[in-house]
Motif scaffolding. Structure first.
Motif: not given
Ligand SMILES: [Zn+2]
Length: 379
Positions: A325-327, A350-352, A356-360, A365-371
């Protein structure tokens, strides 16, 4: 740009294709209600201006003088004008249109007032409060505009009105036809959904057409479900991910209006037809971008980004409002989001934001990309 897009869209929870089906129903009551619901095309822009003048903002940063004086051990009788930061709280104004179409109607419950005898009033009050709580507790945002905007709602709009909507300044709820739909205040996620159209309006301002419109709809479903999850204490894994569960009467063969988990499976009913939402870009429904076709299927294609969020949230686990939700919140409230951003552009945002918030190299980030990959938007 078509003139209709110059003013905020009237964002209804029920898409026109559902009402169109009911408008030719054998039951004259159902058909009449559906036609009236579809036909409420008042001069929204002028009415919006009138309401905007009435919309109040709480005075910020002013502590009642006697409180401040007491704190300092001074004479309570002295009137000293001081400024300090008040703890943020919502400012809710619930009205009753008394089955008219005049908005906002009679003011029936204000902030801090006790519940009244009318369940619709109390449900609206609670739903507005739960939405404000999500924005404040999870993201530190004071109301839709971030500046303590008063939350205004009207219940009992028209007679048996089969919808709920955000009109650019306030929420409006119908009572439903009683045959296929119950009252529209009963679902906290529907209230969260509609108010989140206000959040989008004050931030990314996503145009309500085609892919951007589907994103606008999806952002509302995302924060709508998060309102429900936070309110009920549900995690990503215990949530039902259903929008509008409880809106249908028992007569309907369906569990909700939409499923973020499995788009296209929410209902399959003789009168309402079948849930048309796709859950993958390969099944994107391409229709003309006009009002007749739900502005290019905004309530249909929202299933695709909805499922991307569901997949990302479940991969992260825990409370969906905290990281996934934060992303999404960061992406929607980021500066410079193109008003015509498409699915791929929003996925990149959302990936960006996760970056920014959790690190590359983070799991987020992996969860968002995979989503997004799971629905075919990112390959
Ligand atoms: Zn909507």
């Amino acid at each position: 740009m078509p003139p209709a897009l110059l003013s905020p869209p009237r964002c209804t929870i029920l898409p026109p294709y559902l009402l169109r089906r009911l408008s030719v129903h054998d039951d004259p009551h159902v058909a009449d209600v559906a036609r009236r619901t579809m036909g409420h095309d008042q001069p929204w822009r002028e009415r919006r201006m009138v309401i905007a003048e009435r919309t109040q903002r709480r005075p910020r940063g002013l502590v009642p003088p006697d409180l401040e004086v007491r704190a300092k051990g001074l004479d309570p009788g002295r009137r000293i004008q001081v400024t300090a930061t008040l703890p943020a709280a919502p400012e809710r104004l619930i009205h009753d249109t008394e089955h008219s179409t005049f908005l906002p109607g009679r003011l029936v419950r204000t902030e801090g007032a006790d519940p009244v005898d009318d369940p619709a009033v109390n449900e609206a009050y609670d739903g507005l409060g739960a939405t404000w709580q999500l924005l404040w507790a999870a993201y530190g945002r004071d109301s839709l505009d971030g500046k303590g905007l008063a939350l205004t709602a009207s219940v009992h709009f028209d007679r048996d009105y089969d919808n709920a909507f955000w009109d650019g300044t306030q929420m409006v709820f119908g009572d439903g036809d009683g045959v296929y739909f119950d009252g529209f205040t009963s679902c906290i996620d529907v209230i969260g959904h509609e108010l989140s159209h206000g959040l989008t309006q004050y931030t990314a301002g996503l145009t309500y057409v085609a892919q951007t419109g589907a994103l606008n709809e999806s952002v509302s479903d995302v924060f709508g479900i998060l309102v429900k999850q936070l309110h009920a204490g549900e995690t990503a894994h215990t949530s039902d991910w259903l929008i509008g569960k409880g809106l249908f009467t028992d007569r309907v063969n369906g569990i909700a209006l939409r499923s973020m988990k499995e788009p296209g499976t929410a209902y399959d009913d003789h009168a309402l037809g079948r849930d048309p939402q796709p859950g993958h870009v390969d099944d994107y429904v391409e229709v003309p971008h006009d009002a007749e076709h739900d502005n290019g299927g905004v309530h249909t294609n929202s299933g695709i980004p909805n499922r991307a969020f569901y997949l990302a949230a479940c991969a992260m686990g825990g409370n969906a409002w905290e990281r996934a939700g934060q992303v999404w919140f960061d992406a929607v409230t980021a500066k410079g989001v193109p008003k015509d951003v498409d699915f791929a552009g929003f996925a990149a945002l959302t990936v960006a934001a996760a970056n920014k918030r959790f690190g590359a190299t983070s799991a987020e980030v992996a969860a968002v990309e995979n989503g997004w990959a799971g629905v075919g938007v990112l390959r």
